[in-house]
Design an enzyme around this catalytic site. Structure first.
Site, PDB file in Angstrom:
ATOM      1  N   LYS A   1       0.859  -1.199   0.000  1.00  0.00           N
ATOM      2  CA  LYS A   1       0.000   0.000   0.000  1.00  0.00           C
ATOM      3  C   LYS A   1       0.887   1.239   0.000  1.00  0.00           C
ATOM      4  O   LYS A   1       1.879   1.297   0.737  1.00  0.00           O
ATOM      5  CB  LYS A   1      -0.891  -0.039   1.240  1.00  0.00           C
ATOM      6  CG  LYS A   1      -1.930   1.056   1.332  1.00  0.00           C
ATOM      7  CD  LYS A   1      -2.786   0.848   2.592  1.00  0.00           C
ATOM      8  CE  LYS A   1      -3.896   1.860   2.726  1.00  0.00           C
ATOM      9  NZ  LYS A   1      -4.727   1.633   3.936  1.00  0.00           N
ATOM     10  N   SER A  36      -9.512   1.512   2.937  1.00  0.00           N
ATOM     11  CA  SER A  36      -8.698   2.245   2.004  1.00  0.00           C
ATOM     12  C   SER A  36      -7.674   1.384   1.266  1.00  0.00           C
ATOM     13  O   SER A  36      -7.152   1.821   0.236  1.00  0.00           O
ATOM     14  CB  SER A  36      -7.972   3.389   2.723  1.00  0.00           C
ATOM     15  OG  SER A  36      -7.139   2.889   3.741  1.00  0.00           O
ATOM     16  N   SER A  70      -9.580  -0.672   7.190  1.00  0.00           N
ATOM     17  CA  SER A  70      -9.017  -0.589   5.843  1.00  0.00           C
ATOM     18  C   SER A  70      -8.313  -1.829   5.325  1.00  0.00           C
ATOM     19  O   SER A  70      -7.996  -1.887   4.138  1.00  0.00           O
ATOM     20  CB  SER A  70      -8.044   0.577   5.762  1.00  0.00           C
ATOM     21  OG  SER A  70      -8.754   1.759   5.556  1.00  0.00           O
TER      22      SER A  70
HETATM   23  N1  GLN Z   1     -13.014   3.900   6.367  1.00  0.00           N
HETATM   24  C1  GLN Z   1     -12.330   4.333   7.558  1.00  0.00           C
HETATM   25  C2  GLN Z   1     -11.925   5.770   7.415  1.00  0.00           C
HETATM   26  O1  GLN Z   1     -12.179   6.330   6.389  1.00  0.00           O
HETATM   27  C3  GLN Z   1     -11.149   3.447   7.849  1.00  0.00           C
HETATM   28  C4  GLN Z   1      -9.981   3.762   7.023  1.00  0.00           C
HETATM   29  C5  GLN Z   1      -8.749   3.039   7.462  1.00  0.00           C
HETATM   30  O2  GLN Z   1      -8.820   2.060   8.194  1.00  0.00           O
HETATM   31  N2  GLN Z   1      -7.600   3.579   7.075  1.00  0.00           N
HETATM   32  O3  GLN Z   1     -11.378   6.341   8.294  1.00  0.00           O
END
Ligand code: GLN
Length: 501
Positions: A74, A149, A173
């Site tokens: 990532k 994400s 994410s």
């Molecule tokens: N969807 C969550 C957010 O937007 C989690 C994102 C993540 O775990 N980086 O914060």
């Protein structure tokens, strides 16, 4: 593609790392226009690393447990090769001078980084659409999102491009995109894996973890990455656990004792798992999955997590508060992008223009939310209240475990992967996606998403994930439980997307 088998072949000389990497690069290039999973591919660099591993094999030098295994990373994890963009204009040309500890450990174990994957900018989102460089598409149905994400990482694994990809998980994410793409995603206990080199989103929640096609490969990657790091004060100084012994398609010792059933496994199913927010087909998959596990001998207990209803609200206060301060460093002076300005522009104008042009709209929204909840006058009402809710949520999980649950079991998401664009105009509906994943994040607990089943929607087959949450530092037991569950649910292996390579 299974990492353990690739590494075994490379070590015993029956496969060359170079051939593995070449094949991987071909697949990545063939899938690129369709999926957009990668932001950068390191062809020459990966082939050089592979040649080095092959040369060491020829000299009979010892090779690590991930020898020759191609991995994708990532793009919010720093790597001293190429750029680390966080899918943001702000860091579009940022070259990290160092490699994240977790990634360095994977490389030291023989893994070969083939490229960096797409994400929601700085990890903020649940669909991979908030990337400055365009969305990633779901390999099961290219009109849908892969989740976020870590959407690029999950899509790359699901499409069969790489056996393992690194993600990061702040509020889901790793798990949510793994669920949307029909693969396995494991968020470790907070503190098990060093965050050094993970670009900070919300520091009290962020963890690096693996996404892979099998539980076994997740366990293998985690066993290499785990452990204290002097560069991260929140990494815990505890001996690493033996994690791989607990995973594998071969029956585990626990299976043998119980004749392959789930006897002795206690699963707590919170009432929230059957909430009105769930898509009807996804709910049916969850209910029938729980029924199958019960018939295989698991004890299923209805539990109450009384504060779980507040998890999304508490998470979005805490995560944005931390994000607001973490992202203050992108000021046009110290890192990355700076807006073009007339020579007589003021310093303030430079900050404003740089941050307006460098950050996408969702990141700006989070910074404003985070600034608001920390502003004097609102700090107690929002931030301190959220911290109290966080403590209660952690206590709810602790009570479930001390009452004897081995794992808390929920859907990973309220429904299957949604269409590209479906939630972009309504941020709250996007945040609501995280209802099942943020609880374990706030409580710092390890959690894994495994494929539960598949639903048909508008002519597409779409995977649904099952989340198992374990007690703090209980990854070995969690991995064991997840493997036993998967052996019952998918004796023939997981269903793959129709055009997997
Ligand atoms: N969807 C969550 C957010 O937007 C989690 C994102 C993540 O775990 N980086 O914060």
């Amino acid at each position: 593609m299974n990492a353990r088998r690739i590494a075994a072949g490379v070590r015993d000389g029956s496969r060359s790392a170079t051939a593995v990497v070449r094949e991987t690069l071909d697949k990545i290039n063939a899938a690129h226009d369709r999926l957009g999973a990668f932001l950068a591919v390191f062809e020459d660099h990966a082939l050089e690393r592979a040649a080095d591993i092959d040369a060491r094999q020829a000299r009979s030098e010892p090779l690590g447990p991930l020898a020759g295994v191609p991995i994708a990373v990532k793009d919010n994890i720093c790597y001293a090769h190429g750029t680390t963009t966080c899918a943001s204009r702000m860091l579009e040309r940022y070259h990290s001078p160092f490699t994240a500890t977790a990634l360095q450990r994977l490389e030291d174990a023989g893994a070969i980084v083939v490229g960096k994957t797409n994400l929601d900018e700085f990890g903020m989102g649940s669909s991979c659409e908030h990337s400055a460089f365009g969305p990633t598409r779901n390999p099961w149905d290219e009109t849908r999102v892969p989740g976020g994400s870590s959407g690029g990482s999950a899509a790359a694994v699901a499409a069969g491009l790489v056996p393992i990809a690194m993600g990061s998980d702040t509020g889901g994410s790793i798990r949510q995109p793994a669920a949307f793409c029909g693969v396995v995603g494991l968020k470790p206990t907070y503190g098990r894996v060093s965050r050094y080199g993970l670009v900070a989103y919300a520091s009290s929640l962020d963890q690096i973890g693996p996404i892979a096609g099998t539980i076994e490969d997740c366990a293998l990657a985690l066993s290499v990455m785990q452990g204290v790091d002097p560069h991260d004060a929140t990494s815990a100084d505890r001996p690493g656990d033996h994690l791989c012994a607990h995973a594998g398609s071969e029956t585990t010792s626990a299976d043998q004792q119980s004749g392959g059933s789930l006897a002795g496994l206690v699963l707590g199913v919170p009432t929230l798992s059957r909430g009105p927010h769930n898509d009807a087909d996804a709910q049916a998959v969850f209910d029938s999955t729980v029924g199958t596990l019960e018939r295989a001998g698991a004890e299923v207990r209805e539990i109450r997590l009384p504060h779980a209803d507040h998890a999304v609200a508490a998470y979005y206060v805490i995560a944005t508060a931390e994000a607001g301060s973490n992202l203050a460093r992108y000021d046009g002076v110290r890192y990355g992008f700076r807006a073009e300005l007339p020579r007589d522009a003021t310093l303030e104008a430079m900050y404003t223009r740089t941050r307006t042009e460098g950050f996408g709209r969702e990141v700006q929204r989070r910074i404003m939310l985070g600034t608001h909840v920390l502003t004097s006058g609102y700090h107690d009402a929002y931030y301190l209240t959220a911290l109290k809710a966080r403590r209660r949520i952690a206590e709810d999980f602790a009570a479930a475990f001390s009452a004897g649950c081995d794992a808390v079991c929920t859907p990973t998401t309220p429904g299957p992967a949604f269409a590209l664009g479906a939630k972009l105009s309504n941020p709250l509906s996007m945040y609501a996606e995280d209802v099942y994943t943020v609880g374990a994040s706030l409580a710092g607990l390890p959690a894994v998403s495994v494929p539960a089943g598949v639903v048909e929607s508008a002519g597409a087959r779409l995977p649904i994930g099952l989340q198992l949450i374990g007690r703090a530092w209980g990854e070995a037991r969690l991995i064991d439980a997840a493997q036993r569950v998967v052996n019952v649910l998918h004796p023939e292996g997981f269903e793959l997307p129709p055009r997997a390579l």
